[in-house]
Design an enzyme around this catalytic site. Structure first.
Site, PDB file in Angstrom:
ATOM      1  N   ARG A  24      -6.884  -0.409  17.178  1.00 11.40           N
ATOM      2  CA  ARG A  24      -7.434  -0.087  15.869  1.00 11.40           C
ATOM      3  C   ARG A  24      -8.430  -1.204  15.568  1.00 11.40           C
ATOM      4  NH1 ARG A  24      -3.678   0.738  10.633  1.00 11.40           N
ATOM      5  NH2 ARG A  24      -4.021  -1.515  10.521  1.00 11.40           N
ATOM      6  N   LYS A  66       0.801  -1.238   0.000  1.00 14.98           N
ATOM      7  CA  LYS A  66       0.000   0.000   0.000  1.00 14.98           C
ATOM      8  C   LYS A  66       0.832   1.285   0.000  1.00 14.98           C
ATOM      9  CE  LYS A  66      -0.519  -0.108   4.978  1.00 14.98           C
ATOM     10  NZ  LYS A  66      -1.215  -0.698   6.112  1.00 14.98           N
TER      11      LYS A  66
HETATM   12  C1  LIG Z   1      -0.235  -1.388   6.810  1.00 14.52           C
HETATM   13  C2  LIG Z   1      -0.497  -2.675   7.463  1.00 14.52           C
HETATM   14  C3  LIG Z   1       0.531  -3.618   7.563  1.00 14.52           C
HETATM   15  C4  LIG Z   1       1.943  -3.345   7.134  1.00 14.52           C
HETATM   16  O1  LIG Z   1       2.534  -2.479   8.076  1.00 14.52           O
HETATM   17  P1  LIG Z   1       4.067  -2.044   7.960  1.00 14.52           P
HETATM   18  O2  LIG Z   1       4.315  -1.316   9.218  1.00 14.52           O
HETATM   19  O3  LIG Z   1       4.135  -1.175   6.758  1.00 14.52           O
HETATM   20  O4  LIG Z   1       4.880  -3.268   7.801  1.00 14.52           O
HETATM   21  C5  LIG Z   1       0.211  -4.847   8.111  1.00 14.52           C
HETATM   22  N1  LIG Z   1      -1.029  -5.132   8.538  1.00 14.52           N
HETATM   23  C6  LIG Z   1      -2.039  -4.248   8.474  1.00 14.52           C
HETATM   24  C7  LIG Z   1      -3.373  -4.633   8.979  1.00 14.52           C
HETATM   25  C8  LIG Z   1      -1.803  -2.981   7.945  1.00 14.52           C
HETATM   26  O5  LIG Z   1      -2.801  -2.104   7.881  1.00 14.52           O
END
Ligand SMILES: *Cc1c(COP(=O)(O)O)cnc(C)c1O
Length: 365
Positions: A134, A39
């Site tokens: 969250r 993302k």
């Molecule tokens: C963005 C996200 C990740 C990846 O997180 P990083 O810190 O970029 O490795 C993993 N799991 C969820 C649910 C996320 O929203």
């Protein structure tokens, strides 16, 4: 050297593949597979390809459009939707994503129905909120009950696993007790449904802490990694968690921006001070007359100057407005010229913003 248009975001593909490979080897030694989270690159196909080339066993994003792009480009590994699906996107979701992270019984019922209508099955991972606040079941008994319901009463769904997310909203560190709690919860769910789960997903980049420090319970077999491989040695994460081990990673994405003005100016604004371009009151430090470079890139493109790290030693980003960035170059003034290109390493938010900025040209090298 190639001719670029500026400002430019450069993606060094060999460096990303190498980062993913180092992390997937390291995690692999501990029986943990990697889901590559794309993302922060706005979900480019190149990033998905690099993750797969480096050994990621799944590709994930919070946004369905990005997963669709990966699918259309022929990415063969399972695609994982990592944001709890909107009710309004479920019909499309079951066509695109192979697996989704979930926390709402109502949503699970809707996915079940959509999958049954299409005559397919969809894998789900139930999220446990272990305190970061969250997404995820905060009441873990409810997670176990829901798991049983998915297993026994929702034939359109396959209960693929459980997972958690830490270090996002609540800044909660994936300490050993949190990882053990997740492993215990997985055992509870497995006892409830009478079989092993395919995935126990221990978190995001911050959960590498448990891998590097060797405290990941055996039960945890998947991490969802975006920032680590995409950003490289994250200064903040590295300092906070004492992860010098991340220094073996490289920095695959850099920003290049052009110098459009070079002048000696006062460092303290002259006149009566109100608010800046963003409507904020600011503090300024009077350091006397300084040579400053003005760059054709601004906060509209990357967000916050704290998320840019200039590569050239002796330079400091001192401020910005929507379309301009001011860099103090006093200490290197003899080496900077109008038309020069300055290079910046990026923290997570800057990469995310730049990748989505239309004004910034993208190059894969
Ligand atoms: C963005 C996200 C990740 C990846 O997180 P990083 O810190 O970029 O490795 C993993 N799991 C969820 C649910 C996320 O929203």
């Amino acid at each position: 050297m190639a001719e670029y248009k500026y400002p430019a975001l450069l993606h060094d593909r060999a460096k990303l593949v190498s980062n993913v490979k180092k992390l997937s080897d390291k995690c692999g030694e501990q029986g943990i597979q990697i889901a590559g989270i794309i993302k922060a690159t706005n979900g480019t196909v190149a990033a998905a390809e690099d993750f797969v080339a480096g050994g990621a066993k799944l590709i994930g994003s919070s946004r369905l459009e990005q997963l669709k792009r990966a699918k259309d480009a022929g990415i063969k590994v399972p695609l994982l939707l990592i944001r709890v699906p909107m009710l309004s996107e479920i019909d499309e979701m079951v066509d695109i994503a192979d697996i989704s992270l979930n926390s709402e019984p109502l949503v699970l019922e809707a996915i079940n129905k959509a999958a049954l209508d299409k005559g397919i099955t969809h894998k789900v991972i139930l999220m446990a909120d272990l305190g970061d606040l969250r997404e995820g079941f905060f009441n873990l008994d409810e997670l176990v009950e829901t798991a049983a319901k998915v297993e026994n009463e929702m034939p359109g769904l396959v209960l693929a696993g459980i997972g958690t997310n830490l270090g996002c909203y609540g800044s909660v560190i994936p300490t050993e007790d949190k990882m053990v709690a997740l492993a215990k919860l997985a055992e509870r769910v497995e006892a409830e449904i009478g079989r092993e789960l395919e995935y126990v997903s221990g978190g995001a980049t911050t959960s590498l802490l448990g891998v590097y420090h060797g405290y990941m319970p055996d039960k945890i077999n998947m991490l969802r990694l975006g920032a680590g491989p995409l950003i490289g040695p994250l200064e903040d994460v590295r300092l906070c968690y004492n992860l010098e081990a991340m220094d073996e990673l490289e920095c695959p994405f850099v920003l290049k921006a052009e110098v459009i003005e070079l002048k000696v100016k006062a460092s303290y604004p002259q006149g009566e001070l109100g608010v800046d371009a963003a409507g904020k009151k600011r503090e300024y430090v009077d350091r006397g007359m300084r040579m400053r470079a003005l760059l054709a890139i601004g906060r509209a493109d990357y967000g916050d100057i704290d998320d840019l790290v200039p590569e050239m030693e002796g330079t400091t980003v001192i401020g910005a407005s929507g379309d301009h960035t001011i860099v103090d170059v006093e200490d290197v003034k003899d080496t900077v010229k109008i038309g020069d290109i300055m290079t910046f390493r990026l923290k997570y938010s800057a990469l995310l913003n730049l990748a989505e900025s239309e004004n910034v040209k993208k190059y894969e090298i």
